[in-house]
Design a protein around this motif. Structure first.
Motif, PDB file in Angstrom:
ATOM      1  N   MET A 129       0.836  -1.194   0.000  1.00 26.72           N
ATOM      2  CA  MET A 129       0.000   0.000   0.000  1.00 26.72           C
ATOM      3  C   MET A 129       0.873   1.246   0.000  1.00 26.72           C
ATOM      4  O   MET A 129       0.552   2.210  -0.679  1.00 26.72           O
ATOM      5  CB  MET A 129      -0.922  -0.051   1.227  1.00 26.72           C
ATOM      6  CG  MET A 129      -1.827   1.114   1.338  1.00 26.72           C
ATOM      7  SD  MET A 129      -3.023   1.085   0.021  1.00 26.72           S
ATOM      8  CE  MET A 129      -4.104   2.357   0.504  1.00 26.72           C
ATOM      9  N   LYS A 130       1.943   1.199   0.764  1.00 25.83           N
ATOM     10  CA  LYS A 130       2.842   2.343   0.825  1.00 25.83           C
ATOM     11  C   LYS A 130       3.441   2.614  -0.554  1.00 25.83           C
ATOM     12  O   LYS A 130       3.552   3.767  -0.966  1.00 25.83           O
ATOM     13  CB  LYS A 130       3.935   2.085   1.859  1.00 25.83           C
ATOM     14  CG  LYS A 130       4.738   3.286   2.229  1.00 25.83           C
ATOM     15  CD  LYS A 130       5.665   2.962   3.381  1.00 25.83           C
ATOM     16  CE  LYS A 130       6.318   4.208   3.909  1.00 25.83           C
ATOM     17  NZ  LYS A 130       7.177   3.927   5.053  1.00 25.83           N
ATOM     18  N   ASP A 131       3.786   1.544  -1.264  1.00 25.60           N
ATOM     19  CA  ASP A 131       4.319   1.694  -2.620  1.00 25.60           C
ATOM     20  C   ASP A 131       3.287   2.307  -3.551  1.00 25.60           C
ATOM     21  O   ASP A 131       3.626   3.136  -4.404  1.00 25.60           O
ATOM     22  CB  ASP A 131       4.775   0.338  -3.169  1.00 25.60           C
ATOM     23  CG  ASP A 131       5.972  -0.224  -2.420  1.00 25.60           C
ATOM     24  OD1 ASP A 131       6.742   0.571  -1.839  1.00 25.60           O
ATOM     25  OD2 ASP A 131       6.120  -1.460  -2.409  1.00 25.60           O
ATOM     26  N   VAL A 150     -11.708   3.847   4.215  1.00 25.73           N
ATOM     27  CA  VAL A 150     -10.740   2.745   4.324  1.00 25.73           C
ATOM     28  C   VAL A 150      -9.339   3.205   3.933  1.00 25.73           C
ATOM     29  O   VAL A 150      -8.356   2.786   4.553  1.00 25.73           O
ATOM     30  CB  VAL A 150     -11.152   1.490   3.512  1.00 25.73           C
ATOM     31  CG1 VAL A 150     -12.455   0.915   4.018  1.00 25.73           C
ATOM     32  CG2 VAL A 150     -11.209   1.738   2.030  1.00 25.73           C
ATOM     33  N   PHE A 151      -9.234   4.080   2.943  1.00 24.68           N
ATOM     34  CA  PHE A 151      -7.905   4.560   2.583  1.00 24.68           C
ATOM     35  C   PHE A 151      -7.372   5.561   3.601  1.00 24.68           C
ATOM     36  O   PHE A 151      -6.167   5.613   3.854  1.00 24.68           O
ATOM     37  CB  PHE A 151      -7.886   5.105   1.159  1.00 24.68           C
ATOM     38  CG  PHE A 151      -7.865   4.016   0.144  1.00 24.68           C
ATOM     39  CD1 PHE A 151      -6.704   3.301  -0.105  1.00 24.68           C
ATOM     40  CD2 PHE A 151      -9.016   3.646  -0.532  1.00 24.68           C
ATOM     41  CE1 PHE A 151      -6.681   2.256  -1.013  1.00 24.68           C
ATOM     42  CE2 PHE A 151      -9.014   2.608  -1.444  1.00 24.68           C
ATOM     43  CZ  PHE A 151      -7.837   1.909  -1.690  1.00 24.68           C
ATOM     44  N   ALA A 152      -8.245   6.333   4.225  1.00 25.42           N
ATOM     45  CA  ALA A 152      -7.806   7.223   5.300  1.00 25.42           C
ATOM     46  C   ALA A 152      -7.269   6.407   6.476  1.00 25.42           C
ATOM     47  O   ALA A 152      -6.249   6.774   7.081  1.00 25.42           O
ATOM     48  CB  ALA A 152      -8.966   8.115   5.750  1.00 25.42           C
ATOM     49  N   ILE A 153      -7.927   5.311   6.791  1.00 23.29           N
ATOM     50  CA  ILE A 153      -7.459   4.447   7.881  1.00 23.29           C
ATOM     51  C   ILE A 153      -6.089   3.864   7.543  1.00 23.29           C
ATOM     52  O   ILE A 153      -5.184   3.838   8.384  1.00 23.29           O
ATOM     53  CB  ILE A 153      -8.483   3.327   8.176  1.00 23.29           C
ATOM     54  CG1 ILE A 153      -9.737   3.926   8.826  1.00 23.29           C
ATOM     55  CG2 ILE A 153      -7.872   2.241   9.062  1.00 23.29           C
ATOM     56  CD1 ILE A 153     -10.905   2.957   8.912  1.00 23.29           C
ATOM     57  N   GLN A 197      -3.511   6.530   7.875  1.00 20.40           N
ATOM     58  CA  GLN A 197      -3.290   6.799   9.301  1.00 20.40           C
ATOM     59  C   GLN A 197      -2.372   5.744   9.897  1.00 20.40           C
ATOM     60  O   GLN A 197      -1.492   6.045  10.685  1.00 20.40           O
ATOM     61  CB  GLN A 197      -4.626   6.853  10.036  1.00 20.40           C
ATOM     62  CG  GLN A 197      -4.544   7.046  11.517  1.00 20.40           C
ATOM     63  CD  GLN A 197      -4.487   5.732  12.286  1.00 20.40           C
ATOM     64  OE1 GLN A 197      -4.838   4.672  11.800  1.00 20.40           O
ATOM     65  NE2 GLN A 197      -4.002   5.803  13.500  1.00 20.40           N
ATOM     66  N   GLN A 198      -2.565   4.481   9.504  1.00 15.50           N
ATOM     67  CA  GLN A 198      -1.707   3.410  10.011  1.00 15.50           C
ATOM     68  C   GLN A 198      -0.261   3.618   9.567  1.00 15.50           C
ATOM     69  O   GLN A 198       0.665   3.361  10.332  1.00 15.50           O
ATOM     70  CB  GLN A 198      -2.210   2.042   9.535  1.00 15.50           C
ATOM     71  CG  GLN A 198      -3.466   1.591  10.238  1.00 15.50           C
ATOM     72  CD  GLN A 198      -3.940   0.232   9.740  1.00 15.50           C
ATOM     73  OE1 GLN A 198      -3.579  -0.219   8.664  1.00 15.50           O
ATOM     74  NE2 GLN A 198      -4.769  -0.417  10.544  1.00 15.50           N
ATOM     75  N   ALA A 199      -0.068   4.078   8.343  1.00 12.40           N
ATOM     76  CA  ALA A 199       1.286   4.314   7.853  1.00 12.40           C
ATOM     77  C   ALA A 199       1.951   5.469   8.591  1.00 12.40           C
ATOM     78  O   ALA A 199       3.126   5.401   8.946  1.00 12.40           O
ATOM     79  CB  ALA A 199       1.269   4.595   6.366  1.00 12.40           C
ATOM     80  N   GLU A 213      -1.769  -1.689   4.264  1.00 12.79           N
ATOM     81  CA  GLU A 213      -1.823  -2.648   3.173  1.00 12.79           C
ATOM     82  C   GLU A 213      -3.053  -2.388   2.316  1.00 12.79           C
ATOM     83  O   GLU A 213      -4.152  -2.180   2.834  1.00 12.79           O
ATOM     84  CB  GLU A 213      -1.891  -4.075   3.714  1.00 12.79           C
ATOM     85  CG  GLU A 213      -0.658  -4.497   4.476  1.00 12.79           C
ATOM     86  CD  GLU A 213      -0.777  -5.917   5.007  1.00 12.79           C
ATOM     87  OE1 GLU A 213      -1.477  -6.728   4.377  1.00 12.79           O
ATOM     88  OE2 GLU A 213      -0.183  -6.188   6.054  1.00 12.79           O
ATOM     89  N   PHE A 214      -2.847  -2.437   1.019  1.00  9.44           N
ATOM     90  CA  PHE A 214      -3.941  -2.275   0.068  1.00  9.44           C
ATOM     91  C   PHE A 214      -4.993  -3.359   0.281  1.00  9.44           C
ATOM     92  O   PHE A 214      -6.189  -3.098   0.183  1.00  9.44           O
ATOM     93  CB  PHE A 214      -3.386  -2.323  -1.358  1.00  9.44           C
ATOM     94  CG  PHE A 214      -4.397  -2.043  -2.419  1.00  9.44           C
ATOM     95  CD1 PHE A 214      -4.905  -0.765  -2.596  1.00  9.44           C
ATOM     96  CD2 PHE A 214      -4.843  -3.056  -3.252  1.00  9.44           C
ATOM     97  CE1 PHE A 214      -5.832  -0.500  -3.578  1.00  9.44           C
ATOM     98  CE2 PHE A 214      -5.783  -2.808  -4.240  1.00  9.44           C
ATOM     99  CZ  PHE A 214      -6.272  -1.522  -4.406  1.00  9.44           C
ATOM    100  N   ALA A 215      -4.543  -4.569   0.604  1.00  7.37           N
ATOM    101  CA  ALA A 215      -5.456  -5.696   0.819  1.00  7.37           C
ATOM    102  C   ALA A 215      -6.415  -5.428   1.981  1.00  7.37           C
ATOM    103  O   ALA A 215      -7.567  -5.870   1.950  1.00  7.37           O
ATOM    104  CB  ALA A 215      -4.671  -6.978   1.071  1.00  7.37           C
ATOM    105  N   ASP A 216      -5.967  -4.698   3.006  1.00  5.90           N
ATOM    106  CA  ASP A 216      -6.848  -4.348   4.128  1.00  5.90           C
ATOM    107  C   ASP A 216      -7.986  -3.448   3.652  1.00  5.90           C
ATOM    108  O   ASP A 216      -9.139  -3.615   4.056  1.00  5.90           O
ATOM    109  CB  ASP A 216      -6.070  -3.631   5.234  1.00  5.90           C
ATOM    110  CG  ASP A 216      -5.105  -4.538   5.964  1.00  5.90           C
ATOM    111  OD1 ASP A 216      -5.184  -5.767   5.778  1.00  5.90           O
ATOM    112  OD2 ASP A 216      -4.267  -4.007   6.713  1.00  5.90           O
ATOM    113  N   ALA A 217      -7.642  -2.485   2.809  1.00  3.22           N
ATOM    114  CA  ALA A 217      -8.659  -1.569   2.290  1.00  3.22           C
ATOM    115  C   ALA A 217      -9.680  -2.339   1.454  1.00  3.22           C
ATOM    116  O   ALA A 217     -10.891  -2.134   1.585  1.00  3.22           O
ATOM    117  CB  ALA A 217      -8.006  -0.467   1.457  1.00  3.22           C
ATOM    118  N   ILE A 218      -9.193  -3.242   0.612  1.00  3.90           N
ATOM    119  CA  ILE A 218     -10.090  -4.039  -0.226  1.00  3.90           C
ATOM    120  C   ILE A 218     -10.976  -4.935   0.649  1.00  3.90           C
ATOM    121  O   ILE A 218     -12.176  -5.069   0.396  1.00  3.90           O
ATOM    122  CB  ILE A 218      -9.285  -4.881  -1.236  1.00  3.90           C
ATOM    123  CG1 ILE A 218      -8.492  -3.973  -2.179  1.00  3.90           C
ATOM    124  CG2 ILE A 218     -10.187  -5.825  -2.021  1.00  3.90           C
ATOM    125  CD1 ILE A 218      -9.328  -2.973  -2.949  1.00  3.90           C
ATOM    126  N   ALA A 219     -10.397  -5.527   1.697  1.00  2.45           N
ATOM    127  CA  ALA A 219     -11.180  -6.385   2.599  1.00  2.45           C
ATOM    128  C   ALA A 219     -12.292  -5.584   3.270  1.00  2.45           C
ATOM    129  O   ALA A 219     -13.425  -6.065   3.411  1.00  2.45           O
ATOM    130  CB  ALA A 219     -10.275  -7.024   3.648  1.00  2.45           C
TER     131      ALA A 219
END
Length: 129
Positions: free
Chosen positions: A1-3, A78-81, A84-86, A94-100
């Motif tokens: 996600m960071k990438d 979800v992307f704001a969360i 925020q985690q980063a 992680e992008f996968a977390d946002a998709i989940a």
């Protein structure tokens, strides 16, 4: 996600450099934000307006508009969360977390829609009698 976020930032920086080179635009950051976000916002408005007018002509209920508005809000959330985690290093970005998270909303909405359809069918059945 960071990438992914870094790639988006690089794309924005490239567009910024192209605008300066092609048009000789020498604006402050705030002026550039004013024009770019303003233009993107108006383009988005016209697309959304056209889409909602199409939905209105098809006589769909307010449910579809509510879904679109809510899904858009969930997308931002979800992307704001994840961002925020980063920033805080609490959790993994992680992008996968946002998709989940978005899948969670979609699955629960589909369950709601199926239940609502069943109730509409039952209501129509009893109204015919």
């Amino acid at each position: 996600m960071k990438d992914f976020v870094m790639l988006l930032a690089e794309i924005v920086n490239e567009i910024h450099d192209i605008l300066i080179e092609m048009f000789g635009l020498h604006m402050t950051d705030k002026e550039l934000h004013f024009w770019i976000i303003g233009i993107i916002g108006m383009a988005t408005f016209f697309v959304v307006y056209f889409f909602f007018k199409l939905i209105e002509k098809m006589k769909w209920s307010i449910t579809i508009l509510s879904f679109i508005y809510t899904f858009t809000g969930m997308f931002v959330l979800v992307f704001a969360i994840e961002l925020q985690q980063a920033i805080t290093n609490r959790g993994n970005m992680e992008f996968a977390d946002a998709i989940a998270g978005l899948w969670g909303f979609l699955v629960l909405f589909i369950i709601y829609a199926l239940i609502a359809i069943v109730f509409v069918i039952i209501k129509k059945f009893f109204n015919k009698r």
